[in-house]
Structure formats: C-alpha cells, structure tokens
Design a protein around this motif. Structure first.
Motif, mmCIF file in Angstrom:
data_model
loop_
_atom_site.group_PDB
_atom_site.id
_atom_site.type_symbol
_atom_site.label_atom_id
_atom_site.label_comp_id
_atom_site.label_asym_id
_atom_site.label_seq_id
_atom_site.Cartn_x
_atom_site.Cartn_y
_atom_site.Cartn_z
ATOM 1 N N ILE B 68 12.793 141.873 49.932
ATOM 2 C CA ILE B 68 13.235 143.247 50.162
ATOM 3 C C ILE B 68 12.599 144.170 49.123
ATOM 4 O O ILE B 68 12.149 145.271 49.438
ATOM 5 C CB ILE B 68 14.771 143.349 50.095
ATOM 6 C CG1 ILE B 68 15.417 142.477 51.170
ATOM 7 C CG2 ILE B 68 15.222 144.803 50.279
ATOM 8 C CD1 ILE B 68 16.937 142.429 51.095
ATOM 9 N N VAL B 71 8.956 144.804 50.021
ATOM 10 C CA VAL B 71 8.913 145.608 51.246
ATOM 11 C C VAL B 71 9.200 147.073 50.909
ATOM 12 O O VAL B 71 8.477 147.983 51.337
ATOM 13 C CB VAL B 71 9.914 145.048 52.293
ATOM 14 C CG1 VAL B 71 10.303 146.099 53.310
ATOM 15 C CG2 VAL B 71 9.321 143.828 52.995
ATOM 16 N N LEU B 72 10.233 147.326 50.104
ATOM 17 C CA LEU B 72 10.548 148.707 49.726
ATOM 18 C C LEU B 72 9.428 149.307 48.877
ATOM 19 O O LEU B 72 9.087 150.484 49.020
ATOM 20 C CB LEU B 72 11.868 148.768 48.956
ATOM 21 C CG LEU B 72 13.118 148.388 49.747
ATOM 22 C CD1 LEU B 72 14.355 148.428 48.846
ATOM 23 C CD2 LEU B 72 13.324 149.311 50.943
ATOM 24 N N TYR B 223 22.615 161.641 53.815
ATOM 25 C CA TYR B 223 21.688 160.557 53.567
ATOM 26 C C TYR B 223 21.081 159.992 54.848
ATOM 27 O O TYR B 223 20.420 158.968 54.828
ATOM 28 C CB TYR B 223 22.367 159.465 52.735
ATOM 29 C CG TYR B 223 22.544 159.939 51.322
ATOM 30 C CD1 TYR B 223 21.501 159.832 50.408
ATOM 31 C CD2 TYR B 223 23.713 160.545 50.918
ATOM 32 C CE1 TYR B 223 21.624 160.301 49.121
ATOM 33 C CE2 TYR B 223 23.854 161.028 49.624
ATOM 34 C CZ TYR B 223 22.800 160.902 48.729
ATOM 35 O OH TYR B 223 22.924 161.385 47.459
ATOM 36 N N LEU B 226 17.329 159.136 54.929
ATOM 37 C CA LEU B 226 17.107 157.891 54.185
ATOM 38 C C LEU B 226 17.508 156.684 55.023
ATOM 39 O O LEU B 226 16.773 155.691 55.097
ATOM 40 C CB LEU B 226 17.912 157.905 52.884
ATOM 41 C CG LEU B 226 17.828 156.618 52.056
ATOM 42 C CD1 LEU B 226 16.426 156.410 51.524
ATOM 43 C CD2 LEU B 226 18.827 156.634 50.909
ATOM 44 N N LEU B 227 18.670 156.773 55.673
ATOM 45 C CA LEU B 227 19.147 155.640 56.461
ATOM 46 C C LEU B 227 18.180 155.338 57.601
ATOM 47 O O LEU B 227 17.884 154.181 57.895
ATOM 48 C CB LEU B 227 20.544 155.939 57.022
ATOM 49 C CG LEU B 227 21.631 156.070 55.956
ATOM 50 C CD1 LEU B 227 22.939 156.574 56.565
ATOM 51 C CD2 LEU B 227 21.849 154.744 55.244
ATOM 52 N N LEU B 230 14.997 153.754 56.239
ATOM 53 C CA LEU B 230 15.264 152.375 55.812
ATOM 54 C C LEU B 230 15.269 151.444 57.022
ATOM 55 O O LEU B 230 14.713 150.341 56.983
ATOM 56 C CB LEU B 230 16.600 152.275 55.072
ATOM 57 C CG LEU B 230 16.608 152.701 53.603
ATOM 58 C CD1 LEU B 230 18.032 152.732 53.054
ATOM 59 C CD2 LEU B 230 15.743 151.772 52.764
ATOM 60 N N ALA B 231 15.894 151.901 58.097
ATOM 61 C CA ALA B 231 15.910 151.094 59.318
ATOM 62 C C ALA B 231 14.485 150.913 59.846
ATOM 63 O O ALA B 231 14.081 149.813 60.244
ATOM 64 C CB ALA B 231 16.801 151.757 60.368
ATOM 65 N N LEU B 234 12.652 148.332 57.556
ATOM 66 C CA LEU B 234 13.032 146.943 57.831
ATOM 67 C C LEU B 234 12.526 146.511 59.203
ATOM 68 O O LEU B 234 12.038 145.397 59.383
ATOM 69 C CB LEU B 234 14.555 146.784 57.773
ATOM 70 C CG LEU B 234 15.209 146.912 56.396
ATOM 71 C CD1 LEU B 234 16.730 146.917 56.506
ATOM 72 C CD2 LEU B 234 14.754 145.766 55.494
ATOM 73 N N GLY B 235 12.625 147.410 60.178
ATOM 74 C CA GLY B 235 12.224 147.079 61.544
ATOM 75 C C GLY B 235 10.733 146.797 61.641
ATOM 76 O O GLY B 235 10.310 145.772 62.189
ATOM 77 N N ALA B 237 8.710 146.063 59.189
ATOM 78 C CA ALA B 237 8.386 144.877 58.380
ATOM 79 C C ALA B 237 8.585 143.631 59.236
ATOM 80 O O ALA B 237 7.748 142.720 59.246
ATOM 81 C CB ALA B 237 9.276 144.826 57.138
ATOM 82 N N TYR B 238 9.695 143.598 59.979
ATOM 83 C CA TYR B 238 9.954 142.460 60.847
ATOM 84 C C TYR B 238 8.912 142.359 61.959
ATOM 85 O O TYR B 238 8.322 141.298 62.178
ATOM 86 C CB TYR B 238 11.361 142.560 61.443
ATOM 87 C CG TYR B 238 11.592 141.594 62.570
ATOM 88 C CD1 TYR B 238 11.556 140.220 62.330
ATOM 89 C CD2 TYR B 238 11.806 142.036 63.862
ATOM 90 C CE1 TYR B 238 11.740 139.320 63.358
ATOM 91 C CE2 TYR B 238 11.997 141.140 64.900
ATOM 92 C CZ TYR B 238 11.955 139.781 64.640
ATOM 93 O OH TYR B 238 12.122 138.888 65.655
ATOM 94 N N GLN B 270 14.745 159.498 46.480
ATOM 95 C CA GLN B 270 15.841 158.578 46.814
ATOM 96 C C GLN B 270 15.404 157.124 46.751
ATOM 97 O O GLN B 270 16.228 156.235 46.566
ATOM 98 C CB GLN B 270 16.384 158.914 48.207
ATOM 99 C CG GLN B 270 17.106 160.249 48.248
ATOM 100 C CD GLN B 270 17.529 160.639 49.646
ATOM 101 O OE1 GLN B 270 17.011 160.134 50.639
ATOM 102 N NE2 GLN B 270 18.490 161.538 49.733
ATOM 103 N N GLN B 272 13.513 155.850 44.426
ATOM 104 C CA GLN B 272 13.356 155.375 43.047
ATOM 105 C C GLN B 272 14.456 154.401 42.612
ATOM 106 O O GLN B 272 14.157 153.328 42.089
ATOM 107 C CB GLN B 272 13.259 156.558 42.078
ATOM 108 C CG GLN B 272 11.977 157.367 42.206
ATOM 109 C CD GLN B 272 10.722 156.526 42.187
ATOM 110 O OE1 GLN B 272 10.589 155.619 41.382
ATOM 111 N NE2 GLN B 272 9.806 156.796 43.099
ATOM 112 N N LEU B 274 16.285 152.507 44.451
ATOM 113 C CA LEU B 274 16.151 151.267 45.229
ATOM 114 C C LEU B 274 15.063 150.389 44.621
ATOM 115 O O LEU B 274 15.232 149.170 44.482
ATOM 116 C CB LEU B 274 15.810 151.586 46.687
ATOM 117 C CG LEU B 274 16.877 152.352 47.480
ATOM 118 C CD1 LEU B 274 16.356 152.713 48.865
ATOM 119 C CD2 LEU B 274 18.137 151.523 47.588
#
Lengths: 399, 399
Positions: B68, B71-72, B223, B226-227, B230-231, B234-235, B237-238, B270, B272, B274
């Motif tokens: 993670i 990835v971030l 937020y 950001l949410l 983030l989705a 992750l999506g 990346a998968y 935002q 940073q 993470l």
C-alpha cells in the motif's frame, strides 16, 4: 503474484463498499458509519461473499488494517480531549463506568443461568455483555462535531474505566472455569498495573507536553511532529496491550497527550486523510463478521432479540443512572453512547468458543448482539444529539 | 490477543526504525530513504532479528502495508506528472526503456552462461537483471523536489515502458524453461493488453479529467475528492496486475489522471500524511529482505560484486545512451535513475527459486544485488542532481 492481486482486490472492494455505504446512509440522514457497517455485512461471507472468512480472520492483512484504523481513530478522538476536561467529569464518568459494567454483567448472568447454563459458565457469557467499544460512539460523536460536549467527555472517561473493569472481569471469569479458584493478589496486581499505566501516561504525559512541547519541532522535516506522534500512538497502543488493556486505550491516551501540544490543530488536519483511508476497514470488517446463517431459525432469532434487548437496556440504564447529573437527555446520550459492544464482545465470544463454554449458535448470537448494538447506537445517538442542541449544558459553544 | 500484540509491536518497530534511519541519513546529507532501507537491514532477520522472515513474507500484514505504501507513493508521483509532460519526452523515454532492458538482459545472460548455466536458465537469471523499480528513484526525486525536471519525466516514462518489456521478457523466459516452446500469439496478446490498458487509462482518463472534473465535488464530505481518488488508485493498481503489470504502474496512471483535476494541489497536501505513515513500511521491508548469512563467504561476495557491477553498468549505459539528447549530466541522471531493481528483482528471484532454476546462494545474490542497486542509487542521484542545478534544462523553474 496471484496472492498479491487478491489482496489488492479486497482492499479496493472494502474501501469502495465503505464509501458507497456511507454515502447512502448520509443521504438517508443517518451517520456514515452505519452505512459502512451495513456495507460490510453485504459484501461479507453471509451475503455476497466478496470477502471471505479467511480474509477477515485475526492477524490477516485486512484485520491489521482495521486495527490500525481504529487505533488512529481513537488517537484522533484523544487529540480533541484534554485531561482537564476529563477531570471535570471524573465523578460522573466513574459512576457511568462502574454501573455500566455491573448492570450488564448481573442481567447477563441471570439470563444465561435461566437459559440453562451453570453459574460458572453463565458468568463467562455475561462477560461478553460488558465491554463497551468506544470506536463506534467516538466516530458518531466526531461525525456530528459533538466531541466537545460534556456528554462526550463523560462517555470517553467512562470508556477508559469500563475497559479496565471489563479486563478484570474477564480475568476472573476465565480463572473460574472448571471450578478452579482465582488468585486475588494476581488480579489486584493486574488492576494496579493498568491504573498505573493510565495514570502515568495520561497525567504525566499531559504535564510534560504542557510544560514543553517545542522538542516536537527539533527534527528536520515539516512532517516531523506527525511522525513523532504516529510513533507515540503505535507505541502506546502496543504498551497498553501489555497491561491487558485494549490497544485503543493506549492510542486514546497518546492523542490526549498530543492535544496539549502547540501542533494540536495541525495534527488534527493531518490525521484526516489517515482516518479517511484506514477507518473504513474497521467498520466494514465489523459488519462482515455477522454470520447470518447461524441465525436463520426462529429460536436463534428470539434468543438474539432477548440478548440484544438485555444488552441495550442494561448498559443504557447503567449509563443513564450514572450520568443523571447531566439532566435526562444528557444522561440518555451517555447511556446510549455506552451501548455499542463492537469487537470486544466478539473477542470474548471467540475465547468462549475456544474454551468450550459457547456452542456455535451462542457464539453467533453474542457476535450478532455485539454488532447489533453497534448498528442501533449511531442513529439513536445522532437523533438525541440533534434534539438536545441548546437544551443541555456544553463545555464550549458548538462549532 | 497475543498475536495482535506482536503485530502492533512490529508496526511500531518498523515505523520507528524508519524514522531513526531517515534522520541519521539526512544528518549525513544522504536521502532519507537510504536510512530507511539500512534500518530495515539492521532490524531484519540478518542482524537484530526484531522482525522475523515470517513477518515479511508475501501476503503478511507488513508486506501488504508495504505494498500500500509504494502504491500510494507512485500515485503521488503521478499526481505531479502530467500526460503532456510525458509526451514531450516520449522519444527519449522509449529509447531509455528499450535500451535499459536490452543491455542488462544481454549482459546478464552472458554472465550467467559463463558461470556455467545452460542458455535457457541463463535467460531466466538475466530476467532478474532487467526490471527497474521506480519506487526508490521516485522517492529520491520527490525528496529533492526534482519531480518537475525533464530527467524525472524521462525516468518515469521509461519506467512504464521498462515494466511492460520486463513483464514480456519474464513471460518468454518462464515458458522457455524445460525446453518447451513459447506461444508468440499469446505473448502478443499480453503485450497488446498491457499497452491498451495504459493508453486507455493514461490518455483517456487524463482527457476526461481535463474536460470535466467537477464531479469530484458532488458527494457530501469535504474529503470526498480524496476518497474518490483513493478508490481510483486502489482500483487501477489492482486492474494493472490483471494485465500482468506491477500494481505501481496502475497507481502511477491513477495519479496522472488526478493531476488534471482542479483538486490536484489539495490532494498533494492530503497525501503527505498517508505517505508519512505508509511508505516507511516499503523501504524498511526492502532492507530487511537482505540475507547477509548467505553472503558470508568470499566466493559469494565476489559473485555479488560482479553481479551488482554488471547490473549497475548495463542499466546505466542503457539509460545514458537513451537519454543523450539531455546532455551528459542529464543522461547520467536518467541512467542512474533507472538503476534500482528493488522488489522486482526479488520477485523474479523468488520465481526462479520456486522453479528450481536458482539455488539458495544465487537467490541471495540476486536479492542482494537488487537491494544494493537500490541503496547505491539515492546518494549518487542526489549528488548528480545537486551538481546539475542550473546547468541542465528544466521544464519549470525549481521551487
């Protein structure tokens, strides 16, 4: 590589399900956390099965992310709580904590005994009725901007006391199994250790920070204060488990210490993205642990209804009576705030299953009860808080 | 509960070791990431053993946190990279990517063959020389505020191409093992899939965002942007793992898409916290995977020195020749930027071990080589970048 794919997929699914659940809940005027828990129930093994029981077992990556999420959440709650404020409500918090443990324990053991359990096992079952899980209430209070209310301080103070008492109680009932006696002096030492830890960290840490927090600025990067408090948060979360307390108690104390620093406001801002990424894992996993199949018969449903009712009423009553000095609505807010059992009930039920005290159905009922209390609380609490704005005393004016 | 304690402890140890390592490195005027990798080596199984081999194996909580984290990190690098900028350096990036794969592959297979491996196995060994791990270079470029330099764009563009070629090469060498032929049409389809994925997401996504990114503001919370990203992160990346690419490629593309939105600057801020929490897990785990015991004899050390030298020189030469249009220092920056193999070499070595192509010592050598390239790069790159400030073309003025 296949394994890594699967985990990335589960991260994505959990995160997106949480966002969709929260969005739906908020449009229905409910706290987002209700939607996140419900989303977990939907994507979990009971319904869609997009995440499997193996993926949410203890010690798995998803479980650890969920643990980090709730640890950071309680840190951020601590960050909005000063020791001074807790001291002011110390007497109410103590009463709420003690009554909120005694009533559920007493009512729980009577119920278990009347359902045919011998007394020693009944006390074990009753222990699962006891421990409040502060995470869910804390999130609702935070979502509604109510952390500065006096009721919130009472709830948070009581949650710390509740956790100490629940830990002791668990120690007693476990040692009572199989007719063995228990060692009072050992339990007293455990109690002294836990209280000592909380006192030294909470009181001493806050003092040190108030006196001098410029050392947070010493290291070289802009994000150093954040890095130092993250280390403090993880470290105290770990140490509190050494004293038999929940990790979230240590995280809460770390936050309370950090609330005394000059960087308190910056830290609050910087914690928001961390909470946004990680807390959904906690709430979705909480929901996904409900095993609907074990409850798919009338007997189990009736037992579940009775158990849940006892769990809610006993805790509500304990909290209400303990906080009567806040007026009736204030006392009701405190009472409902203490209701969620969340993961603590689940942990005790797992111990009971491993020790042969619980059968599969009793296990499912206790887990479902823990989670039902967690799902019932947020809407009621939100409703009470909205109703009481302006009609009960607050320590500071509402933002 | 004991298991949970252990994991909290390992989280704490990894996090704190990273901070101490980074602080020491920075005081020695080296990039913090060097200190984080070194800290991992110190607390890992080879030296102190505070984290065990079981805790850092694939699919463990620490491993997933590290995934993670990287990835971030690549998302945030993407967030500072616009498609337009990459297009401008397209030709150099393509040359660097292709030469940077061919030279290490050729030199690696000659070395392996001359050490006594038959040709089919030599090609497998050589595949471990190929894939650049963009994470380490990206972090150094970010630490030094150099992501807007033209060399950085070339490196990032080349890293994407490098990853596609490395994936194809791995497919070829795996299918060559045991004398089986390989299926050209299948490989072409894989290639088309990967290129198609990158083109559609990178080009299409950026277009859509530039055209209209107001929908990021639609949902209710502050937020929400950001949410949503983030989705997306992750999506993608998968999904990129489904096309046989590294997860970080998808994350990078997600960041590049998000760089076109109006919220780009807010998102950077935002991200940073993470990165502060999660990237240390990646770098510490990278360091902790070096098994010093397998290398504790003269033969192994000599072989390691030769392998590392070949790995560095071949990649440096490929990058340097490919980027000569940037001038000599610019080309050297690009060349060194491509040197780190990091976790990709480790993954290929694991495959080789599982397939019986590598013995334990060869495995340790290849892993150590991957990590040595990762440790050598940051100081050299930092030195070159500081030396070249003002003397090479940049796309925008330095901040």
């Amino acid at each position: 590589m296949h394994h890594a794919n699967e985990i990335l997929f589960s991260l994505f699914i959990v995160f997106v399900a949480a966002q969709i659940g929260a969005e739906i809940a908020q449009r229905l005027k409910m706290p987002g956390v209700v939607g996140e828990i419900a989303a977990g129930c939907v994507i979990g093994p009971s319904l869609l099965g997009w995440i499997t029981p193996e993926q949410i077992a203890s010690g798995t990556p998803l479980d650890v992310l969920s643990e980090i999420g709730v640890v950071l959440l309680l840190f951020s709650v601590g960050l909005e709580t000063r020791l001074e404020d807790l001291k002011k409500v110390g007497k109410s918090a103590l009463l709420v904590g003690v009554l909120g443990v005694l009533l559920p324990f007493a009512m729980g053991s009577f119920w278990a005994h009347s359902s045919g359990y011998p007394w020693d096992k009944s006390l074990f079952v009753a222990a699962a009725f006891v421990a409040t899980s502060a995470g869910i209430t804390a999130r609702v209070l935070q979502e509604l901007g109510a952390l500065q209310r006096v009721e919130s301080k009472v709830i948070l103070g009581a949650a710390v006391i509740d956790d100490i008492l629940a830990m002791l109680l668990l120690g007693v009932v476990v040692s009572l199994q199989g007719g063995k006696g228990f060692d009072v002096s050992h339990l007293l030492m455990v109690l002294a250790g836990a209280i000592g830890f909380i006192a030294v960290i909470g009181w001493g840490g806050s003092r040190v920070m108030r006196w001098n927090s410029t050392w947070l600025d010493k290291p070289s990067s802009v994000y150093s204060p954040l890095l130092i408090v993250l280390a403090l948060c993880l470290g105290l979360a770990y140490v509190s488990t050494l004293f038999g307390l929940a990790a979230i108690i240590g995280a809460f104390l770390a936050g309370m210490i950090a609330s005394e620093t000059r960087q308190q406001h910056t830290l609050e801002q910087q914690f928001q993205p961390l909470l946004a990424l990680l807390t959904p894992f906690f709430f979705v996993l909480t929901g996904s642990k409900i095993d609907l199949h074990q409850l798919a018969n009338t007997d189990a449903l009736i037992a579940l209804a009775v158990v849940t009712l006892i769990a809610i009423v006993s805790k509500l009553l304990g909290g209400f009576l303990g906080a009567l000095s806040l007026g009736r609505i204030g006392a009701a807010i405190v009472g409902f705030g203490m209701v969620p059992r969340g993961e603590v009930g689940v942990v005790i039920a797992s111990l009971g299953l491993a020790a042969g005290v619980f059968n599969d159905q009793m296990y499912a009922i206790i887990v479902a009860m823990s989670l039902l209390t967690a799902m019932v609380t947020p809407p009621v609490l939100a409703w009470l808080l909205r109703r009481s704005v302006g009609s009960t005393p607050t320590q500071e004016s509402e933002a």
